[in-house]
Design a protein around this motif. Structure first.
Motif, PDB file in Angstrom:
ATOM      1  N   UNK A   1       1.725  19.506  23.618  1.00 47.24           N
ATOM      2  CA  UNK A   1       0.487  19.571  23.993  1.00 47.24           C
ATOM      3  C   UNK A   1       0.028  20.840  23.760  1.00 47.24           C
ATOM      4  N   UNK A   2       0.835  22.062  23.333  1.00 46.10           N
ATOM      5  CA  UNK A   2       0.579  23.217  22.838  1.00 46.10           C
ATOM      6  C   UNK A   2       0.236  23.152  21.405  1.00 46.10           C
ATOM      7  N   UNK A   3       1.066  22.457  20.669  1.00 46.37           N
ATOM      8  CA  UNK A   3       1.119  22.061  19.250  1.00 46.37           C
ATOM      9  C   UNK A   3      -0.478  21.401  18.913  1.00 46.37           C
ATOM     10  N   UNK A   4      -0.726  20.412  19.789  1.00 47.18           N
ATOM     11  CA  UNK A   4      -2.059  19.739  19.795  1.00 47.18           C
ATOM     12  C   UNK A   4      -3.178  20.472  19.870  1.00 47.18           C
ATOM     13  N   UNK A   5      -3.058  21.543  20.752  1.00 40.21           N
ATOM     14  CA  UNK A   5      -4.073  22.585  20.745  1.00 40.21           C
ATOM     15  C   UNK A   5      -4.150  23.435  19.605  1.00 40.21           C
ATOM     16  N   UNK A   6      -3.135  23.946  18.908  1.00 40.76           N
ATOM     17  CA  UNK A   6      -3.003  24.573  17.752  1.00 40.76           C
ATOM     18  C   UNK A   6      -3.589  23.715  16.558  1.00 40.76           C
ATOM     19  N   UNK A   7      -3.108  22.690  16.536  1.00 42.76           N
ATOM     20  CA  UNK A   7      -3.619  21.610  15.472  1.00 42.76           C
ATOM     21  C   UNK A   7      -5.046  21.498  15.327  1.00 42.76           C
ATOM     22  N   UNK A   8      -5.582  21.199  16.789  1.00 46.00           N
ATOM     23  CA  UNK A   8      -7.123  21.121  16.719  1.00 46.00           C
ATOM     24  C   UNK A   8      -7.749  22.213  16.540  1.00 46.00           C
ATOM     25  N   UNK A   9      -7.359  23.230  16.690  1.00 43.66           N
ATOM     26  CA  UNK A   9      -7.953  24.593  16.530  1.00 43.66           C
ATOM     27  C   UNK A   9      -8.156  24.657  14.932  1.00 43.66           C
ATOM     28  N   UNK A  10      -6.979  24.400  14.133  1.00 39.41           N
ATOM     29  CA  UNK A  10      -7.154  24.303  12.787  1.00 39.41           C
ATOM     30  C   UNK A  10      -8.178  23.413  12.423  1.00 39.41           C
ATOM     31  N   UNK A  11      -7.971  22.181  12.793  1.00 41.05           N
ATOM     32  CA  UNK A  11      -9.090  21.342  12.236  1.00 41.05           C
ATOM     33  C   UNK A  11      -9.463  20.502  13.451  1.00 41.05           C
ATOM     34  N   UNK A  12     -10.661  20.736  13.946  1.00 47.89           N
ATOM     35  CA  UNK A  12     -11.254  19.850  15.223  1.00 47.89           C
ATOM     36  C   UNK A  12     -11.351  18.291  14.899  1.00 47.89           C
ATOM     37  N   UNK A  13     -11.050  17.588  13.697  1.00 50.27           N
ATOM     38  CA  UNK A  13     -11.268  16.398  13.458  1.00 50.27           C
ATOM     39  C   UNK A  13      -9.730  16.003  13.153  1.00 50.27           C
ATOM     40  N   UNK A  14      -8.727  16.722  13.520  1.00 47.42           N
ATOM     41  CA  UNK A  14      -7.249  16.345  13.232  1.00 47.42           C
ATOM     42  C   UNK A  14      -6.938  15.122  14.156  1.00 47.42           C
ATOM     43  N   UNK A  15      -6.430  13.950  13.560  1.00 42.31           N
ATOM     44  CA  UNK A  15      -5.792  12.691  14.062  1.00 42.31           C
ATOM     45  C   UNK A  15      -4.523  12.885  14.412  1.00 42.31           C
ATOM     46  N   UNK A  16      -4.437  12.805  15.880  1.00 38.96           N
ATOM     47  CA  UNK A  16      -2.785  13.134  16.416  1.00 38.96           C
ATOM     48  C   UNK A  16      -2.598  12.178  17.263  1.00 38.96           C
ATOM     49  N   UNK A  17      -1.530  11.463  16.968  1.00 35.95           N
ATOM     50  CA  UNK A  17      -1.042  10.265  17.689  1.00 35.95           C
ATOM     51  C   UNK A  17       0.062  10.855  18.657  1.00 35.95           C
ATOM     52  N   UNK A  18       0.367  10.941  19.714  1.00 34.98           N
ATOM     53  CA  UNK A  18       1.523  11.326  20.532  1.00 34.98           C
ATOM     54  C   UNK A  18       2.489  10.325  20.767  1.00 34.98           C
ATOM     55  N   UNK A  19       3.828  10.857  20.622  1.00 35.88           N
ATOM     56  CA  UNK A  19       5.025  10.187  20.700  1.00 35.88           C
ATOM     57  C   UNK A  19       5.777  10.479  21.722  1.00 35.88           C
ATOM     58  N   UNK A  20       6.301   9.496  22.646  1.00 38.00           N
ATOM     59  CA  UNK A  20       7.034  10.046  23.523  1.00 38.00           C
ATOM     60  C   UNK A  20       7.811   8.643  24.302  1.00 38.00           C
ATOM     61  N   UNK A  21       9.032   9.155  24.817  1.00 36.44           N
ATOM     62  CA  UNK A  21       9.982   8.023  25.483  1.00 36.44           C
ATOM     63  C   UNK A  21       9.327   7.554  26.843  1.00 36.44           C
TER      64      UNK A  21
END
Length: 192
Positions: free
Chosen positions: A131-151
């Motif tokens: 979730x923290x990495x997601x915030x950092x990526x969206x800070x770099x590019x607000x239009x970044x497409x991020x799909x979360x993977x989890x068990x």
């Protein structure tokens, strides 16, 4: 009185013809004539076979389109080498260009350097949480497409990720159909 379509036993040379014929529920069950009246070429009136597309055929069409489109760049971020290899195999077989990152700081660096079309990001990682990495990526590019993977994702975590800008979720262990469907939905109109 129920009307049922019946193919003529000896159709003319112009092609098959159908004739509306009254049938009684007592003689035919209300659906089709009895077997001794149907003949060898009788087809039950139903939805045409060309209108029914089984799921495996639809998936093959989607896979064909993925193989024949310009390659999309994806970044896989997971601290588990096995999970990265599994996703890499699925994605490369489907025609994607794949980069890997083993942790959050490496993911941010590779995201900045390679500008991928989408990121597949694990939620639970040792170094920095997903979730923290997601915030950092969206800070770099607000239009970044991020799909979360989890068990296993709890509803609160899912809502937090969606509020942070996650485009979707995929579950571990990875299934090809689910992964490709999530990517297609996340990329929207960029997919054929």
């Amino acid at each position: 009185m129920i009307l049922a379509a019946r193919r003529l036993q000896n159709p003319p040379a112009r092609g098959p013809r159908y004739v509306a014929q009254a049938s009684s529920p007592a003689g035919s069950g209300g659906v089709s004539p009895p077997a001794w009246r149907r003949g060898p070429n009788y087809k039950t009136p139903s939805q045409p076979s060309w209108a029914i597309v089984p799921n495996h055929v639809a998936f093959q069409v989607q896979e064909f389109r993925l193989r024949h489109m310009p390659a999309k760049k994806l970044l896989i971020v997971d601290d588990s080498g096995f999970a990265r290899r599994s996703l890499r195999r699925i994605l490369e077989e489907s025609g994607f260009e794949v980069e890997e990152a083993g942790g959050g700081t490496e993911a941010v660096d590779k995201f900045s350097a390679h500008k991928p079309d989408a990121v597949l990001l694990d939620i639970v990682m040792r170094e920095i949480g997903g979730l923290e990495v997601l915030q950092q990526l969206r800070g770099i590019d607000p239009h970044a497409v991020v799909i979360m993977a989890t068990a296993d994702v709890q509803e609160a975590t899912r809502q937090e990720a969606l509020a942070g800008g996650a485009a979707g979720f995929i579950n571990k262990p990875f299934k090809t159909e689910e992964v490709l469907a999530a990517i297609a939905v996340a990329l929207g109109n960029d997919m054929p």
